[in-house]
Each structure stands twice: as C-alpha cells, then as structure tokens.
Write an enzyme that holds these catalytic residues in place. Sequence first.
Site, PDB file in Angstrom:
ATOM      1  N   GLY A  55      65.310 -18.001 -56.663  1.00 48.31           N
ATOM      2  CA  GLY A  55      66.665 -17.465 -56.644  1.00 48.31           C
ATOM      3  C   GLY A  55      66.915 -16.638 -57.887  1.00 48.31           C
ATOM      4  CD  GLN A  70      69.348 -15.853 -63.284  1.00 49.91           C
ATOM      5  OE1 GLN A  70      69.532 -15.839 -62.070  1.00 49.91           O
ATOM      6  NE2 GLN A  70      68.396 -16.573 -63.843  1.00 49.91           N
ATOM      7  CB  CYS A  85      67.179 -21.417 -64.775  1.00 50.16           C
ATOM      8  SG  CYS A  85      68.254 -19.986 -64.854  1.00 50.16           S
ATOM      9  CG  LEU A  86      63.510 -16.837 -62.366  1.00 52.81           C
ATOM     10  CD1 LEU A  86      63.553 -15.611 -61.475  1.00 52.81           C
ATOM     11  CD2 LEU A  86      62.071 -17.239 -62.655  1.00 52.81           C
ATOM     12  CG  HIS A 121      70.505 -22.683 -60.067  1.00 53.75           C
ATOM     13  ND1 HIS A 121      69.801 -23.543 -60.876  1.00 53.75           N
ATOM     14  CD2 HIS A 121      70.366 -21.446 -60.622  1.00 53.75           C
ATOM     15  CE1 HIS A 121      69.294 -22.853 -61.895  1.00 53.75           C
ATOM     16  NE2 HIS A 121      69.615 -21.586 -61.754  1.00 53.75           N
ATOM     17  CD  GLU A 122      70.007 -18.336 -58.372  1.00 51.70           C
ATOM     18  OE1 GLU A 122      70.480 -17.586 -59.239  1.00 51.70           O
ATOM     19  OE2 GLU A 122      68.983 -19.012 -58.556  1.00 51.70           O
ATOM     20  CG  HIS A 154      72.996 -18.034 -62.746  1.00 52.50           C
ATOM     21  ND1 HIS A 154      72.769 -18.111 -64.104  1.00 52.50           N
ATOM     22  CD2 HIS A 154      71.891 -18.554 -62.163  1.00 52.50           C
ATOM     23  CE1 HIS A 154      71.574 -18.660 -64.317  1.00 52.50           C
ATOM     24  NE2 HIS A 154      71.027 -18.947 -63.151  1.00 52.50           N
TER      25      HIS A 154
HETATM   26 ZN   LIG Z   1      69.209 -19.830 -62.796  1.00 54.98          ZN
END
Ligand SMILES: [Zn+2]
Length: 172
Positions: free
Chosen positions: A46, A51, A94-95, A136-137, A140
């Site tokens: 995701g 991000q 998480c990226l 989660h996304e 963000h």
């Molecule tokens: Zn994340």
Amino acid sequence: MALLPIIYAPDNRLKLKCQEVHEIDESVCKLMDDMLETMYAAPGIGLSAPQVGDNRRILVCDVAREKEAPNPMKMVNPIVVWSSDEIFVAEEGCLSLPKHFAEVKRPKEIRVKYIDETGNNQEVAADGLLAACIQHEIDHLDGILFVDYLSPLKRNIILRKMKKLKRLKEAA
Ligand SMILES: [Zn+2]
C-alpha cells in the site's frame, strides 16, 4: 510511469491532513499510476499520496500474494463508512518506516466508499489484510502513522532509529 521518492518518517509532511480531490483529472490518474509503480518496486502492499509528497486524499494498494494475479486498487477520497466490532491484529510495516514492524489492532471488516480513476463512486467491502492495509493508508491521509498506535516508548525507539538512518543517508 515514474518511480517517486518515498518520504521517510519522521517528517512533517507525513503529519498533515490531506485535501479532498474535487476533480479526477490527468494529474490524479498519473499520480496513481506512478504510486502503484513505486509501491510494487519498493516492494509494498500500500502507498498513500503524502508518502510521495502529494497532499491529496489518494491511496493505492494491492495485497495479492506473490503467486496470485495482481489486484491493484486505486482510491480517491476514501472513507470508512462501516467497521466491524471484531478486531484483527496484523503485523504492520510502512514504506516510510522501512524495516520496522509492529502489531496493530484494527476492525477486522470495513466498508469503504471512494472515487475511482474514472470519477465513479465505488463502495467495497474488505476484511483481514486488505482491511488493515486500507485503514493504514487512510490513516496516512490524516497524518497518522502506525507507530502512533504503539506505546510512546516503542514509538520513540523506532523514530530514533529512523532519524539515525536519515542522517546516514544524507551524509552518504
Ligand atoms: Zn504506511
């Protein structure tokens, strides 16, 4: 398509509340394509617009396993309209916090409304890993990271390591 640089935490750009999108134009479609390419290359399941430094309410995800056909999802202005009382605990990463993982509790099932890349309203039911990924996304888009659900002690350990990693990267 193009790979986009991913912003690492801690960074103020990851703490902002993102803006609603009012028109699905070419820039939105291109951003979602680039985000998917960036997510697959990372690799991740995701990715949200903040991000990659874009302050719009946009996310992409694909939780298909390695041997399954890809199942990319692109969501504009996603909103959770229903969530189950039943809880699902998943180990999240998480990226923007590479190599850090922790268990996070979230509703197991959700229903999400969003606008697709053709400008149509959609509603989708998700559970388990997909539900956790979408939540989660969406977090963000409201400036929330998964480490915000951890104890201050655990969160600070991770963020301190991230600061160190960023300093090393800048020095390299
Ligand atoms: Zn994340």
